[in-house]
Scaffold this motif. Sequence first.
Motif, PDB file in Angstrom:
ATOM      1  N   GLY A  57       0.775  -1.234   0.000  1.00 37.06           N
ATOM      2  CA  GLY A  57       0.000   0.000   0.000  1.00 37.06           C
ATOM      3  C   GLY A  57       0.803   1.279   0.000  1.00 37.06           C
ATOM      4  O   GLY A  57       0.228   2.372  -0.068  1.00 37.06           O
ATOM      5  N   VAL A  58       2.145   1.188   0.042  1.00 38.92           N
ATOM      6  CA  VAL A  58       2.948   2.415   0.071  1.00 38.92           C
ATOM      7  C   VAL A  58       3.160   2.997  -1.323  1.00 38.92           C
ATOM      8  O   VAL A  58       3.652   4.113  -1.458  1.00 38.92           O
ATOM      9  CB  VAL A  58       4.329   2.197   0.755  1.00 38.92           C
ATOM     10  CG1 VAL A  58       4.159   1.812   2.208  1.00 38.92           C
ATOM     11  CG2 VAL A  58       5.149   1.157   0.001  1.00 38.92           C
ATOM     12  N   GLY A  59       2.791   2.253  -2.360  1.00 36.38           N
ATOM     13  CA  GLY A  59       2.922   2.774  -3.723  1.00 36.38           C
ATOM     14  C   GLY A  59       4.144   2.287  -4.455  1.00 36.38           C
ATOM     15  O   GLY A  59       4.754   3.037  -5.217  1.00 36.38           O
ATOM     16  N   LYS A  60       4.509   1.009  -4.263  1.00 34.66           N
ATOM     17  CA  LYS A  60       5.717   0.491  -4.909  1.00 34.66           C
ATOM     18  C   LYS A  60       5.584   0.473  -6.426  1.00 34.66           C
ATOM     19  O   LYS A  60       6.492   0.890  -7.140  1.00 34.66           O
ATOM     20  CB  LYS A  60       6.042  -0.905  -4.376  1.00 34.66           C
ATOM     21  CG  LYS A  60       6.487  -0.937  -2.926  1.00 34.66           C
ATOM     22  CD  LYS A  60       6.994  -2.301  -2.514  1.00 34.66           C
ATOM     23  CE  LYS A  60       5.916  -3.360  -2.544  1.00 34.66           C
ATOM     24  NZ  LYS A  60       4.831  -3.099  -1.580  1.00 34.66           N
ATOM     25  N   SER A  61       4.449  -0.026  -6.928  1.00 30.70           N
ATOM     26  CA  SER A  61       4.277  -0.099  -8.384  1.00 30.70           C
ATOM     27  C   SER A  61       4.231   1.286  -9.011  1.00 30.70           C
ATOM     28  O   SER A  61       4.827   1.525 -10.064  1.00 30.70           O
ATOM     29  CB  SER A  61       3.001  -0.879  -8.727  1.00 30.70           C
ATOM     30  OG  SER A  61       3.151  -2.245  -8.411  1.00 30.70           O
ATOM     31  N   THR A  64       7.748   2.663  -8.929  1.00 26.09           N
ATOM     32  CA  THR A  64       8.567   1.999  -9.936  1.00 26.09           C
ATOM     33  C   THR A  64       8.275   2.570 -11.313  1.00 26.09           C
ATOM     34  O   THR A  64       9.192   2.872 -12.095  1.00 26.09           O
ATOM     35  CB  THR A  64       8.307   0.478  -9.926  1.00 26.09           C
ATOM     36  OG1 THR A  64       8.624  -0.048  -8.633  1.00 26.09           O
ATOM     37  CG2 THR A  64       9.149  -0.228 -10.967  1.00 26.09           C
ATOM     38  N   SER A  65       6.995   2.741 -11.634  1.00 25.49           N
ATOM     39  CA  SER A  65       6.602   3.300 -12.930  1.00 25.49           C
ATOM     40  C   SER A  65       7.155   4.719 -13.102  1.00 25.49           C
ATOM     41  O   SER A  65       7.647   5.082 -14.175  1.00 25.49           O
ATOM     42  CB  SER A  65       5.074   3.312 -13.044  1.00 25.49           C
ATOM     43  OG  SER A  65       4.672   3.801 -14.298  1.00 25.49           O
ATOM     44  N   ALA A  66       7.103   5.517 -12.022  1.00 29.33           N
ATOM     45  CA  ALA A  66       7.619   6.891 -12.091  1.00 29.33           C
ATOM     46  C   ALA A  66       9.137   6.889 -12.302  1.00 29.33           C
ATOM     47  O   ALA A  66       9.675   7.730 -13.040  1.00 29.33           O
ATOM     48  CB  ALA A  66       7.257   7.641 -10.813  1.00 29.33           C
ATOM     49  N   ALA A 232       2.467   9.350  -7.753  1.00 30.86           N
ATOM     50  CA  ALA A 232       1.341   9.365  -8.687  1.00 30.86           C
ATOM     51  C   ALA A 232       1.359  10.611  -9.570  1.00 30.86           C
ATOM     52  O   ALA A 232       0.832  10.600 -10.684  1.00 30.86           O
ATOM     53  CB  ALA A 232       0.028   9.282  -7.923  1.00 30.86           C
ATOM     54  N   ARG A 233       1.991  11.685  -9.078  1.00 25.11           N
ATOM     55  CA  ARG A 233       2.098  12.915  -9.865  1.00 25.11           C
ATOM     56  C   ARG A 233       3.522  13.158 -10.356  1.00 25.11           C
ATOM     57  O   ARG A 233       3.808  14.203 -10.960  1.00 25.11           O
ATOM     58  CB  ARG A 233       1.632  14.119  -9.026  1.00 25.11           C
ATOM     59  CG  ARG A 233       0.178  14.041  -8.587  1.00 25.11           C
ATOM     60  CD  ARG A 233      -0.374  15.422  -8.251  1.00 25.11           C
ATOM     61  NE  ARG A 233       0.300  16.028  -7.124  1.00 25.11           N
ATOM     62  CZ  ARG A 233      -0.204  16.083  -5.879  1.00 25.11           C
ATOM     63  NH1 ARG A 233      -1.391  15.532  -5.625  1.00 25.11           N
ATOM     64  NH2 ARG A 233       0.451  16.674  -4.913  1.00 25.11           N
ATOM     65  N   GLY A 234       4.426  12.228 -10.064  1.00 20.77           N
ATOM     66  CA  GLY A 234       5.812  12.378 -10.493  1.00 20.77           C
ATOM     67  C   GLY A 234       6.629  13.344  -9.668  1.00 20.77           C
ATOM     68  O   GLY A 234       7.765  13.671 -10.019  1.00 20.77           O
ATOM     69  N   GLU A 235       6.079  13.801  -8.543  1.00 21.89           N
ATOM     70  CA  GLU A 235       6.781  14.795  -7.720  1.00 21.89           C
ATOM     71  C   GLU A 235       7.852  14.130  -6.857  1.00 21.89           C
ATOM     72  O   GLU A 235       7.587  13.132  -6.189  1.00 21.89           O
ATOM     73  CB  GLU A 235       5.779  15.538  -6.824  1.00 21.89           C
ATOM     74  CG  GLU A 235       4.756  16.363  -7.593  1.00 21.89           C
ATOM     75  CD  GLU A 235       3.694  16.980  -6.691  1.00 21.89           C
ATOM     76  OE1 GLU A 235       3.858  16.930  -5.458  1.00 21.89           O
ATOM     77  OE2 GLU A 235       2.689  17.484  -7.227  1.00 21.89           O
TER      78      GLU A 235
END
Length: 318
Positions: A57-61, A64-66, A232-235
Amino acid sequence: MADVPALVEQAREGRPRAVARLISLVEGASPQLREVMAALAPLTGGAYVVGITGSPGVGKSTSTSALVTAYRRMGKRIGVLAVDPSSPFSGGALLGDRVRMSEHASDPGVYIRSMATRGHLGGLAWAAPQAIRVLDAAGCDVVLVETVGVGQSEVEIASQADTSVVLLAPGMGDGIQAAKAGILEIGDVYVVNKADRDGADATARELNHMLGLGEARAAGDWRPPIVKTVAARGEGVDEVVEALEKHRAWMEERDVLADRRRRRAAHEVETIAVTALRERIGDLRGDRHLPALAERVVGGELDPYAAADELVAGLTGE
């Protein structure tokens, strides 16, 4: 039977089907696996392997995509191994379609492969080291290995990566998790993702405090940076890449990178050797040697250490 030399040559040319076929041979423990590894050995050593781990839930995928996007802007070829939880029934990965990385699916400079853990503890597929080697030989400049978020077992990524990135997020109890999971020992770069949420600054401060309580560092030692991102926003992603490049330069300057890779190779060789020995022990079960030893242990004729010595002697011929 696969034409291994042709597959290797096609993989070097960046053909995704050839890369996929080679990794499938690895995952399936093909009889041709030794031939594949022998062909790849002279072609490896150029890729920078970055492990990405953290609780679910921390946003690994998303992170990784970013990172893939940021590295592609730099003109680098990227390989991604996304290790997913396995179905206990089929052995298949639950997120095999990698929908969150679909934006890179048509990019010829990016190769994404989902791998199942198949019940392997530690958050990595057992075949991950060989799959990393395939991507390395295929000309990837950077290999991102995203692991299963499995709490205390996820520290295994440290033995497979040149640099380990640990992701945390505010409001998820990650501070406590970091303290108990050994994460403070394995992280080279820490990322507090979802930094637009309340509590991000507090999470970063808590993490910084816990790092300060860790082992004393000598002058010139690496101190893991803490980077805040909203993946999610690339920041903040460019700052993560900058931290990774700094860590790589620091390791190369002090021969740490070469030492890590030597230890990684030693671990891989040991794993292969132990697997071979287990298979031979399994053969002994078939000829009743091991059950006979077990019977003598149960009857009090032998202690388990003496029985183990006999078993090893039977394996080695000593």
